[in-house]
Scaffold this motif. Structure first.
Motif, PDB file in Angstrom:
ATOM      1  N   TRP A 142       0.810  -1.214   0.000  1.00 55.87           N
ATOM      2  CA  TRP A 142       0.000   0.000   0.000  1.00 55.87           C
ATOM      3  C   TRP A 142       0.853   1.277   0.000  1.00 55.87           C
ATOM      4  O   TRP A 142       0.518   2.228  -0.738  1.00 55.87           O
ATOM      5  N   PRO A 143       1.932   1.374   0.780  1.00 53.55           N
ATOM      6  CA  PRO A 143       2.741   2.601   0.724  1.00 53.55           C
ATOM      7  C   PRO A 143       3.252   2.910  -0.688  1.00 53.55           C
ATOM      8  O   PRO A 143       3.287   4.071  -1.105  1.00 53.55           O
ATOM      9  N   LYS A 144       3.660   1.887  -1.397  1.00 49.74           N
ATOM     10  CA  LYS A 144       4.144   2.089  -2.764  1.00 49.74           C
ATOM     11  C   LYS A 144       3.007   2.536  -3.688  1.00 49.74           C
ATOM     12  O   LYS A 144       3.197   3.430  -4.532  1.00 49.74           O
ATOM     13  N   ILE A 145       1.845   1.923  -3.510  1.00 52.14           N
ATOM     14  CA  ILE A 145       0.685   2.291  -4.331  1.00 52.14           C
ATOM     15  C   ILE A 145       0.261   3.728  -4.035  1.00 52.14           C
ATOM     16  O   ILE A 145      -0.001   4.525  -4.947  1.00 52.14           O
ATOM     17  N   ARG A 146       0.190   4.063  -2.758  1.00 47.74           N
ATOM     18  CA  ARG A 146      -0.223   5.408  -2.348  1.00 47.74           C
ATOM     19  C   ARG A 146       0.747   6.467  -2.891  1.00 47.74           C
ATOM     20  O   ARG A 146       0.326   7.534  -3.335  1.00 47.74           O
ATOM     21  N   GLN A 147       2.018   6.174  -2.854  1.00 46.41           N
ATOM     22  CA  GLN A 147       3.003   7.115  -3.373  1.00 46.41           C
ATOM     23  C   GLN A 147       2.843   7.307  -4.882  1.00 46.41           C
ATOM     24  O   GLN A 147       2.950   8.426  -5.396  1.00 46.41           O
ATOM     25  N   LYS A 148       2.560   6.208  -5.584  1.00 48.35           N
ATOM     26  CA  LYS A 148       2.349   6.297  -7.030  1.00 48.35           C
ATOM     27  C   LYS A 148       1.124   7.158  -7.339  1.00 48.35           C
ATOM     28  O   LYS A 148       1.139   7.960  -8.296  1.00 48.35           O
ATOM     29  N   ILE A 149       0.070   7.023  -6.535  1.00 45.54           N
ATOM     30  CA  ILE A 149      -1.130   7.847  -6.728  1.00 45.54           C
ATOM     31  C   ILE A 149      -0.783   9.315  -6.553  1.00 45.54           C
ATOM     32  O   ILE A 149      -1.168  10.167  -7.370  1.00 45.54           O
ATOM     33  N   GLN A 150      -0.060   9.643  -5.501  1.00 46.70           N
ATOM     34  CA  GLN A 150       0.314  11.034  -5.252  1.00 46.70           C
ATOM     35  C   GLN A 150       1.227  11.575  -6.351  1.00 46.70           C
ATOM     36  O   GLN A 150       1.090  12.730  -6.782  1.00 46.70           O
ATOM     37  N   ASP A 151       2.152  10.746  -6.826  1.00 47.94           N
ATOM     38  CA  ASP A 151       3.060  11.168  -7.899  1.00 47.94           C
ATOM     39  C   ASP A 151       2.299  11.436  -9.202  1.00 47.94           C
ATOM     40  O   ASP A 151       2.611  12.381  -9.935  1.00 47.94           O
ATOM     41  N   THR A 152       1.311  10.588  -9.493  1.00 46.54           N
ATOM     42  CA  THR A 152       0.526  10.752 -10.724  1.00 46.54           C
ATOM     43  C   THR A 152      -0.285  12.047 -10.679  1.00 46.54           C
ATOM     44  O   THR A 152      -0.349  12.793 -11.667  1.00 46.54           O
ATOM     45  N   ILE A 153      -0.907  12.303  -9.529  1.00 51.17           N
ATOM     46  CA  ILE A 153      -1.659  13.552  -9.371  1.00 51.17           C
ATOM     47  C   ILE A 153      -0.733  14.749  -9.542  1.00 51.17           C
ATOM     48  O   ILE A 153      -1.053  15.713 -10.247  1.00 51.17           O
ATOM     49  N   ALA A 154       0.429  14.693  -8.911  1.00 51.10           N
ATOM     50  CA  ALA A 154       1.390  15.798  -9.001  1.00 51.10           C
ATOM     51  C   ALA A 154       1.880  16.000 -10.433  1.00 51.10           C
ATOM     52  O   ALA A 154       2.147  17.132 -10.855  1.00 51.10           O
ATOM     53  N   ASP A 155       1.986  14.906 -11.189  1.00 55.54           N
ATOM     54  CA  ASP A 155       2.457  14.987 -12.568  1.00 55.54           C
ATOM     55  C   ASP A 155       1.429  15.669 -13.467  1.00 55.54           C
ATOM     56  O   ASP A 155       1.785  16.377 -14.420  1.00 55.54           O
ATOM     57  N   ILE A 156       0.133  15.462 -13.167  1.00 59.87           N
ATOM     58  CA  ILE A 156      -0.939  16.030 -13.990  1.00 59.87           C
ATOM     59  C   ILE A 156      -1.317  17.433 -13.524  1.00 59.87           C
ATOM     60  O   ILE A 156      -1.798  18.250 -14.316  1.00 59.87           O
ATOM     61  N   GLN A 157      -1.091  17.726 -12.245  1.00 59.87           N
ATOM     62  CA  GLN A 157      -1.538  18.989 -11.651  1.00 59.87           C
ATOM     63  C   GLN A 157      -1.149  20.239 -12.445  1.00 59.87           C
ATOM     64  O   GLN A 157      -1.962  21.171 -12.569  1.00 59.87           O
ATOM     65  N   PRO A 158       0.059  20.344 -13.017  1.00 58.75           N
ATOM     66  CA  PRO A 158       0.406  21.572 -13.773  1.00 58.75           C
ATOM     67  C   PRO A 158      -0.570  21.907 -14.896  1.00 58.75           C
ATOM     68  O   PRO A 158      -0.756  23.079 -15.228  1.00 58.75           O
ATOM     69  N   ASN A 159      -1.204  20.871 -15.481  1.00 55.71           N
ATOM     70  CA  ASN A 159      -2.186  21.140 -16.543  1.00 55.71           C
ATOM     71  C   ASN A 159      -3.399  21.892 -16.005  1.00 55.71           C
ATOM     72  O   ASN A 159      -4.087  22.588 -16.764  1.00 55.71           O
ATOM     73  N   ASP A 160      -3.675  21.718 -14.712  1.00 56.86           N
ATOM     74  CA  ASP A 160      -4.841  22.359 -14.094  1.00 56.86           C
ATOM     75  C   ASP A 160      -4.424  23.439 -13.095  1.00 56.86           C
ATOM     76  O   ASP A 160      -5.182  23.782 -12.189  1.00 56.86           O
ATOM     77  N   SER A 161      -3.254  23.981 -13.240  1.00 58.08           N
ATOM     78  CA  SER A 161      -2.722  24.920 -12.260  1.00 58.08           C
ATOM     79  C   SER A 161      -3.158  26.353 -12.552  1.00 58.08           C
ATOM     80  O   SER A 161      -3.534  26.703 -13.674  1.00 58.08           O
ATOM     81  N   VAL A 162      -3.063  27.197 -11.523  1.00 58.88           N
ATOM     82  CA  VAL A 162      -3.379  28.619 -11.678  1.00 58.88           C
ATOM     83  C   VAL A 162      -2.470  29.287 -12.706  1.00 58.88           C
ATOM     84  O   VAL A 162      -2.960  30.009 -13.594  1.00 58.88           O
ATOM     85  N   PRO A 163      -1.137  29.083 -12.651  1.00 60.02           N
ATOM     86  CA  PRO A 163      -0.269  29.730 -13.658  1.00 60.02           C
ATOM     87  C   PRO A 163      -0.634  29.375 -15.095  1.00 60.02           C
ATOM     88  O   PRO A 163      -0.579  30.226 -15.987  1.00 60.02           O
ATOM     89  N   ARG A 164      -0.991  28.099 -15.338  1.00 59.03           N
ATOM     90  CA  ARG A 164      -1.325  27.722 -16.719  1.00 59.03           C
ATOM     91  C   ARG A 164      -2.555  28.480 -17.205  1.00 59.03           C
ATOM     92  O   ARG A 164      -2.583  28.978 -18.341  1.00 59.03           O
ATOM     93  N   PHE A 165      -3.590  28.563 -16.379  1.00 63.68           N
ATOM     94  CA  PHE A 165      -4.814  29.225 -16.824  1.00 63.68           C
ATOM     95  C   PHE A 165      -4.620  30.732 -16.938  1.00 63.68           C
ATOM     96  O   PHE A 165      -5.229  31.371 -17.802  1.00 63.68           O
ATOM     97  N   GLU A 166      -3.781  31.287 -16.105  1.00 66.98           N
ATOM     98  CA  GLU A 166      -3.471  32.700 -16.260  1.00 66.98           C
ATOM     99  C   GLU A 166      -2.680  32.940 -17.544  1.00 66.98           C
ATOM    100  O   GLU A 166      -2.847  33.971 -18.205  1.00 66.98           O
TER     101      GLU A 166
END
Length: 663
Positions: free
Chosen positions: A62-86
């Motif tokens: 589970w720790p490895k899976i949970r870390q992968k989930i957090q890493d994936t979210i962090a990898d996609i987050q810039p597409n939905d970030s405030v700087p990008r939309f600005e």
């Protein structure tokens, strides 16, 4: 601060609408409660759940899976970030929004106004009222991925897509899962064969007709559940409860009562996605539509298009498919329309499914009498990739048998679709052979003539009518004795009745395919530029609608058979959802044959009201130009040359527009 459009909600649908409007150069602002935008899909739904499903096949840690989930979210987050939309040109505000009136909202200490709004505030998990329940006992999709340690036993309430996906994933990494669902039938919206295969192959302990009535904490780890199961109360011991019992629309803090927007549990919208306040639109989980990320994206596209270009686009869900991403996957392309025939094929007949030890895989496709797609369902590993071909066929109004034109690599799972096609072709061949072998020549000729007359009588009668009209004109000698000045004087002397006669002739003109231009010039010559234009628009517009109606009554499929091939289907696909703009463009340019547009549009899927509105509006410039020219006939003065110049300008207008767009 004033903006042209304010989007309330920083989730998938809201961000899609914001990005689209910003790219069109619209002054748009988006309000997000969280600085980390992306909403449910990125943080609690699609992304973490699909990452979990993937990782559950790779490891049980589970720790490895949970870390992968957090890493994936962090990898996609810039597409939905405030700087990008600005950077796209959008204004971003962080905080909760509430309406002060129908044009003003408050965010934190700021008041914002806008001409138009889009509400896209999403939803949150619904927690049922259960005796003894407290927050420490349960998780939802918003909290489950934050657990540092997993329970050994977990009860999932709700056996829908969320419950099934998370249930199978957590069971694969070692959690003992029991699902409870209040419905009497499993996957009640699916065909019973699909549901039966899913119930067997998902490998989950699922209890139907079951309701959670009471919970009690036994100790620090264990929770006692009282379940009313098929009329009997049963007890289960678990360590955690996961609620997957649906969603609640996030509209309770918007203070919609300060506007004219009608709502109950969700916001009421029309097909243009307007609320009862026409300048306020709503999309995504806040309206009564499928709670799917791609549905929200489609709604965002419709809303931003209607805001940017006017309300000519309606939301349509006919090609919207849903997928439960378990193993095996469960696919559905639903429809309220009844199919004439349902074709099916299973994995036991397809070599690739045999190699993958999946004989139970099943595909069901409903088609109409013309073999066009009505609905589809399927179950099998990675079956959604295969079945999206069916959604494409429906979107393009193509036939199931069109798939036979492609050469499929061997062995692939897509061959299961060829299997359904084969059964259609074999059936038609057998019916034809049987008919030939059991009918005498005389009886066959009678059948052919009967079918021929039934299918072609509309076209035959129409052609006969046109030829009769030409014959009458010829026999009466109208062409030889026609004098424009004399006829014009007679019509003018008739007063109002002359104008009515002119309009009636213009309405009936498309039936005999008489050229429109001479009649328009005659109107300008007789009634003058202004009156001639008014009468021309009334007569030509109404006549265009009559021709449109006749073509639609004759039927698209009959004309298709007449010209053969895919020409009409390609034409219909190009019109798509932009019928109003297509017709308006064709009407504005005098190069396009007037009657060809009338009849061809009748064969398309454009709505009559869109066609009528675009026709009446689009013919005004051309009608005025020709009537202006007609009123100047007989004298070479400034009016004549101005009319010629206007007509030339309309002809070269497409070239000018193209040059401007390219520059």
């Amino acid at each position: 601060m004033h903006h042209h459009v304010i989007v309330i909600g920083g989730g998938a649908a809201g961000l899609y609408a914001t990005a689209g409007l910003a790219r069109l150069g619209v002054d748009v602002a988006v309000i997000s409660e969280q600085e980390n935008m992306g909403g449910d899909c990125l943080h609690y739904g699609c992304v973490p759940s699909k990452t979990l499903l993937h990782m559950a096949q790779e490891t049980k840690q589970w720790p490895k899976i949970r870390q992968k989930i957090q890493d994936t979210i962090a990898d996609i987050q810039p597409n939905d970030s405030v700087p990008r939309f600005e950077s796209l040109g959008a204004h971003v505000y962080i905080g909760k929004a509430k309406f002060l009136n129908s044009h003003t909202i408050q965010v934190a200490n700021q008041q914002l106004t806008a001409k138009k709004f889009i509400i896209a505030t999403g939803s949150r998990p619904k927690i049922p009222e259960v005796s003894g329940l407290d927050d420490s006992m349960y998780e939802t999709n918003e909290t489950i991925f934050q657990l540092t340690e997993l329970p050994k036993k977990m009860a999932i309430i709700g056996a829908g897509p969320v419950g099934l996906e998370l249930g199978q994933a957590f069971q694969n990494i070692g959690v003992a899962i029991t699902l409870f669902d209040h419905n009497q039938y499993f996957l009640k919206r699916y065909h019973r064969d699909i549901a039966a295969i899913a119930l067997e192959k998902l490998g989950l302990d699922i209890h139907l007709n079951s309701r959670l009535s009471q919970v009690r904490r036994l100790n620090e780890q264990e929770i006692e559940l009282k379940i009313e199961e098929s009329g009997q109360e049963k007890t289960y011991i678990v360590e955690k409860i996961l609620f997957a019992t649906g969603q609640i629309a996030n509209i309770d803090t918007l203070q919609l009562e300060n506007t004219g927007v009608l709502f109950d549990k969700k916001i009421r919208t029309n097909a243009h996605l307007q609320t009862t306040e026409s300048h306020i639109y709503a999309i995504g989980d806040v309206i009564n539509s499928p709670s799917l990320t791609h549905a929200g994206g489609a709604e965002a596209r419709v809303a931003l298009t209607n805001i940017a270009f006017g309300n000519f686009t309606k939301i349509q869900y006919e090609t919207l498919a849903s997928v439960i991403y378990t193993k095996p996957e469960i696919y559905q392309l639903a429809s309220k329309q009844e199919a004439a025939r349902v074709l099916s094929a299973n994995g036991a007949t397809i070599d690739r499914f045999k190699t993958d030890d999946e004989p139970e895989a099943l595909v069901r496709v409903g088609i109409n009498k013309q073999a066009k797609i009505i609905h589809a369902e399927a179950i099998g590993t990675d079956i959604s990739t295969v079945m999206q071909q069916i959604a494409l066929l429906k979107a393009t109004n193509s036939k199931l048998t069109d798939l036979s034109k492609a050469i499929y690599p061997y062995p692939t799972k897509s061959e299961i679709l060829k299997k359904t096609i084969r059964s259609t072709i074999i059936r038609k061949t057998r019916e034809t052979t049987h008919s030939k072998n059991t009918s005498s020549n005389h009886k066959m000729e009678a059948i052919i003539m009967k079918v021929f007359w039934r299918e072609w009588r509309g076209i035959i009668l129409f052609v006969a009518f046109v030829l009769t009209g030409f014959l009458v004109i010829y026999k009466l000698g109208i062409v030889d004795s026609f004098n424009v000045a004399e006829v014009s004087e007679v019509v003018r002397d008739m007063g109002i009745w002359g104008k009515i006669l002119y309009v009636i002739i213009y309405i009936l003109r498309p039936l005999v395919l008489f050229p429109a231009t001479p009649l328009t010039l005659f109107g300008g010559y007789t009634f003058g530029a202004v009156q001639g234009t008014i009468l021309d628009v009334i007569g030509a517009g109404t006549g265009a609608i009559l021709a449109f109606w006749i073509a639609r009554q004759l039927g698209k499929e009959k004309i298709e058979r007449l010209i053969q091939g895919k020409k009409l289907e390609k034409f219909d696909h190009k019109i798509g959802e932009n019928g109003f703009l297509v017709v308006l463009y064709l009407r504005l340019i005098p190069l396009f044959p007037f009657d060809s547009i009338n009849y061809s549009m009748g064969l398309s899927s454009i709505r009559m009201r869109d066609y009528a509105a675009a026709t009446y509006l689009g013919i005004i410039p051309g009608a005025f130009t020709l009537n202006f020219l007609g009123s100047s006939l007989g004298r070479l003065d400034w009016q004549f040359y101005t009319a010629i110049s206007l007509y030339a300008f309309l002809i070269i207008l497409p070239w000018i527009v193209k040059k401007l767009r390219n520059s």
